[in-house]
Design a protein around this motif. Structure first.
Motif, PDB file in Angstrom:
ATOM      1  N   PHE A  30       0.825  -1.146   0.046  1.00  0.00           N
ATOM      2  CA  PHE A  30       0.097   0.018  -0.041  1.00  0.00           C
ATOM      3  C   PHE A  30       0.884   1.081  -0.153  1.00  0.00           C
ATOM      4  O   PHE A  30       1.267   1.820   1.031  1.00  0.00           O
ATOM      5  CB  PHE A  30      -0.765  -0.002   1.184  1.00  0.00           C
ATOM      6  CG  PHE A  30      -1.894  -1.209   1.281  1.00  0.00           C
ATOM      7  CD1 PHE A  30      -2.693  -1.369   0.657  1.00  0.00           C
ATOM      8  CD2 PHE A  30      -1.432  -2.211   2.356  1.00  0.00           C
ATOM      9  CE1 PHE A  30      -3.700  -2.374   0.871  1.00  0.00           C
ATOM     10  CE2 PHE A  30      -2.402  -3.312   2.369  1.00  0.00           C
ATOM     11  CZ  PHE A  30      -3.303  -3.484   1.484  1.00  0.00           C
ATOM     12  N   GLY A  31       1.439   1.649  -1.116  1.00  0.00           N
ATOM     13  CA  GLY A  31       2.293   2.989  -1.153  1.00  0.00           C
ATOM     14  C   GLY A  31       3.667   2.503  -0.637  1.00  0.00           C
ATOM     15  O   GLY A  31       4.231   1.427  -1.340  1.00  0.00           O
ATOM     16  N   GLY A 135       0.261   2.055   5.291  1.00  0.00           N
ATOM     17  CA  GLY A 135       0.287   2.841   4.250  1.00  0.00           C
ATOM     18  C   GLY A 135      -0.548   3.659   3.926  1.00  0.00           C
ATOM     19  O   GLY A 135      -1.603   3.997   4.655  1.00  0.00           O
ATOM     20  N   SER A 136      -1.066   3.710   2.393  1.00  0.00           N
ATOM     21  CA  SER A 136      -2.234   4.123   1.959  1.00  0.00           C
ATOM     22  C   SER A 136      -3.499   3.303   1.987  1.00  0.00           C
ATOM     23  O   SER A 136      -4.559   3.594   1.674  1.00  0.00           O
ATOM     24  CB  SER A 136      -2.069   4.530   0.364  1.00  0.00           C
ATOM     25  OG  SER A 136      -1.451   3.440  -0.108  1.00  0.00           O
TER      26      SER A 136
END
Ligand SMILES: [Zn+2]
Ligand SMILES: [Zn+2]
Length: 222
Positions: A30-31, A135-136
């Motif tokens: 995630f990112g 993360g994102s």
């Protein structure tokens, strides 16, 4: 070689990838952060490290190792992964107790001719459901006892798909593992109700449609 499943989702370990005794190991990104689901038994650590490096650049931080349950084919390699990547290990408190005490029977390490070395769990999940930001994105852990007391599945959204990491959906139910058939049956219903688009299983591969996911889970219902 690692296997790409979706953008930012890979299988990086398991039989044929890291070691024949390993349950499947999945990696998601995630990112600038990433997480691993399960760690295998540890015999294939150098291959696992290589596969992770193929999927994510070195500036993406492997933040969590998400353990689905205590069994050796999923957890024996956990300490080596933490030492390598500095990630935090997550497990449900009801299985963490057997990991932290190094119980070779309940973790099934004895089935593999191994002794389980006590493993400190950094984040102990409690209760029915918890969400971790990564993360994102985020991952939700859902307690589904039966195969083991503290079994969890993890769910996340990747490419607009609901992905279900269900590592031992098939069981087995065995007294030495403190399995509970009644809980298992109730938990299977819970998994069907999630209506996931993809099921990433520990030993039976990847199911890629809602229908396939439902049929596989229902095949264990009585
Ligand atoms: Zn298991
Ligand atoms: Zn397993």
């Amino acid at each position: 070689m690692s296997k790409r499943i979706l953008n930012d989702l890979w299988q990086v370990g398991g039989d044929g990838l890291t070691d024949p005794a390993d349950a499947a190991i999945y990696l998601m990104r995630f990112g600038d952060k990433a997480a691993l689901v399960d760690a295998g038994c540890g015999h294939g650590h150098s291959r696992l490290k290589k596969h992770i490096a193929e999927c994510i650049p070195s500036d993406v931080q492997l933040e969590y190792l998400l353990l689905t349950h205590s069994h050796f084919d999923h957890t024996g390699g956990a300490e080596a992964v933490r030492n390598e990547f500095g990630c935090r290990i997550v497990a449900h408190e009801l299985d963490a107790v057997y990991l932290e005490s190094g119980d070779s029977e309940v973790t099934a390490a004895s089935w593999y001719g191994a002794r389980f070395k006590p493993l400190i769990i950094d984040i102990k999940l409690r209760g029915e459901e918890s969400t971790l930001a990564i993360g994102s994105g985020s991952v939700t852990a859902i307690h589904w006892p039966g195969h083991s007391p503290g079994s969890v599945v993890y769910t996340t959204q990747i490419d607009s798909q609901l992905v279900l990491f269900g590592q031992d959906v098939h069981g087995p139910i065995h007294p030495a593992l403190l399995s509970d058939e009644k809980q298992y049956q109730a938990s299977l219903k819970k998994l069907v109700a999630l209506d996931a688009d993809l099921l990433l299983e520990g030993h039976f591969g990847i199911f890629r449609t809602k229908e396939e996911v439902r049929e596989f889970i229902q095949s264990f219902m009585k």
